[in-house]
Design a protein around this motif. Structure first.
Motif, mmCIF file in Angstrom:
data_model
loop_
_atom_site.group_PDB
_atom_site.id
_atom_site.type_symbol
_atom_site.label_atom_id
_atom_site.label_comp_id
_atom_site.label_asym_id
_atom_site.label_seq_id
_atom_site.Cartn_x
_atom_site.Cartn_y
_atom_site.Cartn_z
ATOM 1 N N UNK A 233 43.732 38.711 45.255
ATOM 2 C CA UNK A 233 42.952 38.566 44.007
ATOM 3 C C UNK A 233 43.300 39.750 42.985
ATOM 4 N N UNK A 234 43.223 39.491 41.730
ATOM 5 C CA UNK A 234 43.127 40.274 40.553
ATOM 6 C C UNK A 234 42.370 41.750 40.891
ATOM 7 N N UNK A 235 43.149 42.648 40.411
ATOM 8 C CA UNK A 235 42.546 43.947 40.539
ATOM 9 C C UNK A 235 41.375 44.202 39.460
ATOM 10 N N UNK A 236 41.559 43.544 38.511
ATOM 11 C CA UNK A 236 40.518 43.615 37.295
ATOM 12 C C UNK A 236 39.414 42.774 37.521
ATOM 13 N N UNK A 237 39.546 41.592 37.923
ATOM 14 C CA UNK A 237 38.510 40.566 38.006
ATOM 15 C C UNK A 237 38.680 39.941 39.259
ATOM 16 N N UNK A 238 38.436 40.739 40.403
ATOM 17 C CA UNK A 238 38.648 40.107 41.764
ATOM 18 C C UNK A 238 37.935 38.780 42.301
ATOM 19 N N UNK A 239 37.288 38.156 41.330
ATOM 20 C CA UNK A 239 36.962 36.605 41.649
ATOM 21 C C UNK A 239 38.140 35.722 41.090
ATOM 22 N N UNK A 240 39.386 36.327 40.512
ATOM 23 C CA UNK A 240 40.233 35.255 40.083
ATOM 24 C C UNK A 240 41.433 35.643 41.055
ATOM 25 N N UNK A 241 42.350 34.806 41.239
ATOM 26 C CA UNK A 241 43.537 35.161 41.780
ATOM 27 C C UNK A 241 44.663 36.248 41.065
ATOM 28 N N UNK A 242 45.218 36.972 41.637
ATOM 29 C CA UNK A 242 46.451 37.646 41.051
ATOM 30 C C UNK A 242 47.132 36.723 40.522
ATOM 31 N N UNK A 267 43.990 52.711 40.717
ATOM 32 C CA UNK A 267 43.035 53.799 40.382
ATOM 33 C C UNK A 267 42.037 53.155 39.591
ATOM 34 N N UNK A 268 42.570 52.148 38.619
ATOM 35 C CA UNK A 268 41.752 51.554 37.671
ATOM 36 C C UNK A 268 41.154 50.198 38.245
ATOM 37 N N UNK A 269 41.591 49.897 39.396
ATOM 38 C CA UNK A 269 40.830 48.530 39.965
ATOM 39 C C UNK A 269 39.381 48.537 39.979
ATOM 40 N N UNK A 270 38.703 47.469 39.695
ATOM 41 C CA UNK A 270 37.511 47.456 39.732
ATOM 42 C C UNK A 270 36.864 47.371 41.236
ATOM 43 N N UNK A 271 36.105 48.090 41.305
ATOM 44 C CA UNK A 271 35.114 48.105 42.807
ATOM 45 C C UNK A 271 33.724 48.039 42.674
ATOM 46 N N UNK A 272 33.094 48.777 43.257
ATOM 47 C CA UNK A 272 31.638 48.957 43.073
ATOM 48 C C UNK A 272 31.022 50.147 43.337
ATOM 49 N N UNK A 273 29.622 50.299 43.236
ATOM 50 C CA UNK A 273 29.069 51.644 43.367
ATOM 51 C C UNK A 273 28.603 51.815 44.958
ATOM 52 N N UNK A 274 28.708 50.927 45.835
ATOM 53 C CA UNK A 274 28.142 50.987 47.197
ATOM 54 C C UNK A 274 28.845 52.122 47.791
ATOM 55 N N UNK A 275 28.298 52.970 48.476
ATOM 56 C CA UNK A 275 28.785 54.106 49.293
ATOM 57 C C UNK A 275 29.505 53.417 50.676
ATOM 58 N N UNK A 317 35.534 55.656 47.763
ATOM 59 C CA UNK A 317 36.271 54.575 47.228
ATOM 60 C C UNK A 317 37.525 55.111 46.588
ATOM 61 N N UNK A 318 37.528 56.313 46.051
ATOM 62 C CA UNK A 318 38.656 57.046 45.632
ATOM 63 C C UNK A 318 39.625 57.363 46.637
ATOM 64 N N UNK A 319 39.085 57.825 47.940
ATOM 65 C CA UNK A 319 40.036 58.274 48.896
ATOM 66 C C UNK A 319 40.595 56.882 49.400
ATOM 67 N N UNK A 320 39.948 55.797 49.404
ATOM 68 C CA UNK A 320 40.495 54.368 49.888
ATOM 69 C C UNK A 320 41.492 53.830 48.820
#
Ligand code: AQP
Length: 378
Positions: A233-242, A267-275, A317-320
């Motif tokens: 999937x796209x790094x910036x819009x992960x509901x769309x394919x890369x 590093x700028x890939x969209x993730x979320x705020x869940x721990x 998420x940073x370490x991931x």
């Protein structure tokens, strides 16, 4: 009256999960050992390949090349006629064709083993397309919806809308027929593709079966080989394919990106705020995509995406992201170096490879076309 090519079956598409073991005659139950395998696939020169192309297709192409029986014919095409189904700048297209050829060699395709060629150099692809299009049903084609995403139209848009009819060109609407011709003209037995192409492979089988039913049995319905990394999937819009042609370059990692570019993009890939880290594509598409990429780049890391996420569960998420960056670099460093070497090499090298490829591919395709013309009475 000719029987129309039948509708797609509504049942699951009969695909083969990727396994090169199953391609070897000793292990194959679906192919008679007497018929040598023909492996075909193509990629559009619409930019340098990204991780989706690499994991969903190119890496499997190389694996097939290296593990297929020695009597298999292996053809990989830079499908430039598909690229022009959307508007292209000629200077840019010429450059992308060369870059794609260099990319195919950089990932490990070997012209001594695989026939590598530009689609437009082999006229039989277009000739068979015309013949197949004389029997392809508009109804079936209109249910194939990739043209909507290429034109950025909503899923609900229909051929009945006047504005859709103006935007949609015949070549884009009918490109599944060209794709079927690409495969059938080489009488391919196996076609390795990403999951987004399954529907088109089903159409190619219908074209072959329809032709064989109406005329002589000359075309071969191909088997799909799906890569385990089905959809990156796209790094910036992960509901769309890369995708190569998405307007945001940060949405994709190119196989030629430098370490710095890879690091910035991940590093700028969209993730979320869940721990913490979990693999949950529906609810955590960004994090799950990073796990998916890491797992498929290096399957020695864990047994599955779920297991890999479990191993990483306590990471921030940073370490991931740092871990993903390391994995991507490890896998792509050698590809980038080979690509740079090839693009610096003698200007004739790529031309010689594509000339030899188109010569061999033309011979293979022309043998099919003789049978097709004979069957049709041409
Ligand atoms: N995101 C993806 N995940 C897995 N596989 C993918 N493929 C493409 N994107 C992904 C697979 O790559 C092969 C070559 O694709 P293509 O270039 O011929 O066409 P595409 O699917 O339309 O690829 P792009 O990158 O999205 O190109 P543009 O932007 O030009 O449309 C195929 O086997 C495909 O499944």
């Amino acid at each position: 009256m000719l029987r129309p090519i039948p509708r797609a079956a509504s049942t699951a598409i009969p695909t083969t999960n990727f396994s090169t073991r199953s391609l070897h005659p000793r292990h194959s139950s679906s192919i008679a050992p007497a018929r040598p395998q023909v492996i075909f696939s193509g990629i559009q020169p619409t930019g340098v390949p990204h991780l989706g192309n690499y994991l969903g297709a190119l890496r499997q192409w190389v694996k097939l090349q290296n593990e297929a029986p020695s009597n298999a014919t292996i053809l990989y095409s830079v499908v430039d006629l598909h690229a022009i189904t959307v508007r292209q700048d000629p200077v840019q297209l010429r450059q992308w064709r060369r870059e794609m050829l260099a990319s195919l060699l950089a990932v490990g395709l070997d012209p001594k083993r695989s026939i590598i060629f530009y689609q437009s150099d082999v006229a039989a692809h277009s000739e068979l397309m015309w013949i197949l299009s004389c029997y392809a049903s508009m109804g079936y084609l209109s249910r194939m919806t990739q043209w909507k995403s290429k034109l950025a139209l909503p899923e609900s848009s229909s051929l009945l809308d006047p504005s859709t009819r103006t935007k949609l060109k015949l070549g884009l609407f009918s490109y599944p027929v060209l794709q079927a011709a690409d495969i059938l003209v080489h009488r391919a037995t196996h076609v390795p593709v990403g999951a987004d192409q399954s529907q088109h492979l089903e159409f190619a089988r219908e074209c072959a079966n329809g032709f064989n039913h109406n005329f002589q049995h000359v075309l071969v319905p191909p088997e799909t080989i799906l890569s385990p990394a089905r959809r990156v999937m796209s790094l910036t819009r992960p509901h769309l394919k890369m995708s190569k042609s998405h307007e945001d370059p940060k949405s994709r990692i190119l196989i030629t990106d430098s370490r710095d570019e890879i690091s910035q993009k991940i590093n700028s890939a969209l993730t979320d705020s869940i721990v913490g880290v979990t693999y949950d594509p529906a609810n955590r598409p960004g994090v799950s995509n990073l796990i998916h990429i890491m797992y498929h780049l290096d399957e020695t890391l864990a047994d599955s995406c779920e297991a890999l996420a479990h191993d990483c569960r306590d990471l921030s998420l940073r370490a991931l992201k740092e871990k993903v960056i390391d994995t991507v670099n490890e896998q792509l460093d050698s590809v980038r170096m080979k690509y740079e070497e090839l693009t610096r090499a003698d200007a004739h090298l790529l031309g010689d490879i594509s000339d030899e490829g188109s010569h061999k591919a033309s011979a293979n395709a022309n043998a099919t076309m003789s049978l097709v013309r004979e069957a049709l009475g041409l």
